[in-house]
Enzyme design. Structure first.
Site, PDB file in Angstrom:
ATOM      1  N   ARG A   1      45.148  30.469  42.826  1.00 25.08           N
ATOM      2  CA  ARG A   1      45.550  31.779  43.330  1.00 25.08           C
ATOM      3  C   ARG A   1      46.155  31.617  44.716  1.00 25.08           C
ATOM      4  O   ARG A   1      45.765  30.724  45.477  1.00 25.08           O
ATOM      5  CB  ARG A   1      44.348  32.723  43.392  1.00 25.08           C
TER       6      ARG A   1
ATOM      7  N   LYS B   1      36.988  33.709  43.270  1.00 29.89           N
ATOM      8  CA  LYS B   1      36.792  35.032  42.676  1.00 29.89           C
ATOM      9  C   LYS B   1      35.512  35.081  41.842  1.00 29.89           C
ATOM     10  O   LYS B   1      34.780  36.084  41.851  1.00 29.89           O
ATOM     11  CB  LYS B   1      37.995  35.392  41.807  1.00 29.89           C
TER      12      LYS B   1
ATOM     13  N   HIS C   1      51.517  35.142  42.126  1.00 29.92           N
ATOM     14  CA  HIS C   1      50.443  35.084  41.140  1.00 29.92           C
ATOM     15  C   HIS C   1      50.991  34.822  39.735  1.00 29.92           C
ATOM     16  O   HIS C   1      50.291  34.293  38.862  1.00 29.92           O
ATOM     17  CB  HIS C   1      49.656  36.396  41.151  1.00 29.92           C
TER      18      HIS C   1
ATOM     19  N   ARG D   1      50.633  31.430  37.686  1.00 31.75           N
ATOM     20  CA  ARG D   1      49.463  31.135  36.875  1.00 31.75           C
ATOM     21  C   ARG D   1      49.727  31.521  35.419  1.00 31.75           C
ATOM     22  O   ARG D   1      49.305  30.829  34.489  1.00 31.75           O
ATOM     23  CB  ARG D   1      48.240  31.885  37.425  1.00 31.75           C
TER      24      ARG D   1
ATOM     25  N   HIS E   1      38.851  30.579  35.399  1.00 28.46           N
ATOM     26  CA  HIS E   1      38.462  31.838  34.773  1.00 28.46           C
ATOM     27  C   HIS E   1      37.037  31.736  34.257  1.00 28.46           C
ATOM     28  O   HIS E   1      36.605  30.671  33.813  1.00 28.46           O
ATOM     29  CB  HIS E   1      39.391  32.170  33.608  1.00 28.46           C
TER      30      HIS E   1
ATOM     31  N   TYR F   1      28.287  25.077  26.019  1.00 30.82           N
ATOM     32  CA  TYR F   1      28.678  23.706  25.731  1.00 30.82           C
ATOM     33  C   TYR F   1      29.578  23.134  26.832  1.00 30.82           C
ATOM     34  O   TYR F   1      29.669  21.935  27.014  1.00 30.82           O
ATOM     35  CB  TYR F   1      29.403  23.634  24.393  1.00 30.82           C
TER      36      TYR F   1
END
Length: 390
Positions: A234, A261, A321, A324, A348, A358
């Site tokens: 970001r 974030k 941005h 991304r 994320h 996992y």
């Protein structure tokens, strides 16, 4: 002399309303519950104000409270508001300020801290700010939201969420018996048709030409934008990057949790191109500052507008941005890298708890290969056989 007697009040069981005179009534409910109410009128407006349960408030006390209430109304005083003050129940405005004070320390975005309260000041306080948080109902909240629901849909959704947060806080503090009927409010509002606005992004096929144009002139803003592209980070993470986070020997950039974030430390594997970029940034070091991309003011980072200006100077209307999204589209449409790997690169949060369980590691080495391929694509348009193309 009133019409009712203490004996009659105890004996009454038939549901109904029984007048004592001067606006005082005994209310008997269908299940036998009894309560006092006084009817007052001022400037043509009639109000029915509760005075308490008949099991706790005697006839004599009810008459005294009725007299006080009538006097307050005649003097222009709101008796309900005065009673709330005595009970210590805050208004919605006061409750919102308390909620903001309690929560703001956990918010990383300074802009969000300011907007949280200012949005309520602009759109909620004028109508419901001075109402008791205990008595605020769905109808009043619906009217507040309806005024901006179609004109400012995104703002309206945020105001809705913030009102709900304040009311839920009031329930937890014991100021209310229950939350707002949000499902009822939502059904009573018109349907919003505005589509989600995505950040405008450069198509991945255009990245080699874009990168060549970006590198045609060297400024700190352009170098920061290149770092955004090569790391898929970001813009705020890049602008606030510090040299203490960069390990050029290990080719990693470790962003601390407090600047992420998701609130978790994120390790970015640096491609050879990214390492060379950070090496170039050593020439821009300023004494007394650990910032990799220092701004013009001493000790201050670059502003977000500096990256936007770099794009506008190139005649582009995309956003920083948006790169991304460019990276994510490239992974999805041109490679066989799994989606989970791309999501990890973008830092994320994985909503699927099974996958998250996992995926305990950072998959650093796999991401290193992917970021190396991305750097090759952005610079030369060639993946150098690192990534399998579909």
């Amino acid at each position: 002399m009133g019409k009712l007697t203490a004996t009659a009040v105890k004996a009454m069981s038939e549901p109904g309303r029984y007048g004592d005179g001067d606006g005082l009534f005994l209310l008997v409910g269908k299940r036998g519950g009894k309560s006092w109410m006084v009817r007052v009128q001022k400037a043509g407006r009639r109000r029915d104000i509760g005075l308490g349960s008949a099991s706790k408030v005697s006839l004599a006390l009810a008459r005294e409270r009725a007299r006080l209430t009538r006097s307050q109304v005649e003097a222009g005083i709101d008796p309900v508001a005065e009673r709330r003050k005595a009970a210590g129940v805050p208004t919605f405005r006061e409750a919102a300020a308390l909620v903001h004070a309690e929560h703001k320390a956990s918010w990383k975005n300074g802009k969000h801290k300011d907007q949280w309260l200012s949005s309520l000041e602009a759109h909620a306080f004028p109508d419901i700010g001075d109402r008791s948080v205990a008595e605020l109902d769905a109808a009043a909240v619906r009217d507040v939201l309806a005024a901006i629901w179609l004109k400012k849909p995104e703002t309206a959704r945020r105001v809705r969420q913030r009102i709900r947060t304040v009311i839920d806080w009031a329930v937890a503090k014991g100021y209310r018996d229950g939350p707002l009927a949000m499902a009822v409010i939502d059904k009573a509002l018109p349907r919003q048709r505005e589509r989600v606005k995505h950040h405008k992004a450069v198509p991945y096929a255009e990245m080699p030409a874009f990168m060549a144009a970006l590198r045609a002139r060297e400024t700190i803003g352009r170098l920061a934008l290149e770092a955004v592209i090569l790391t898929a980070a970001r813009s705020g993470e890049v602008r606030l990057a510090e040299w203490s986070e960069i390990d050029l020997d290990a080719a990693t950039w470790t962003i601390p949790a407090e600047r992420m974030k998701a609130g978790r430390e994120h390790v970015v594997p640096l491609s050879d191109a990214a390492v060379r970029l950070f090496e170039r940034m050593k020439a821009y070091k300023r004494g007394g500052s650990d910032l990799v991309f220092p701004g013009q003011a001493k000790g201050k980072p670059l502003s977000d507008m500096t990256l936007t200006k770099a794009l506008r100077d190139m005649g582009r209307d995309e956003t920083a941005h948006g790169f991304r999204s460019t990276f994510r589209d490239w992974v999805a449409e041109q490679t066989n890298w799994p989606a989970e790997l791309a999501e990890a690169a973008l830092a994320h949060v994985i909503n699927d708890k099974t996958i998250a369980a996992y995926q305990r590691g950072t998959m650093l080495e796999k991401r290193r290969q992917m970021m190396a391929a991305w750097a090759s694509v952005t610079i030369s348009g060639c993946a150098r056989n690192v990534v399998a193309m579909r």
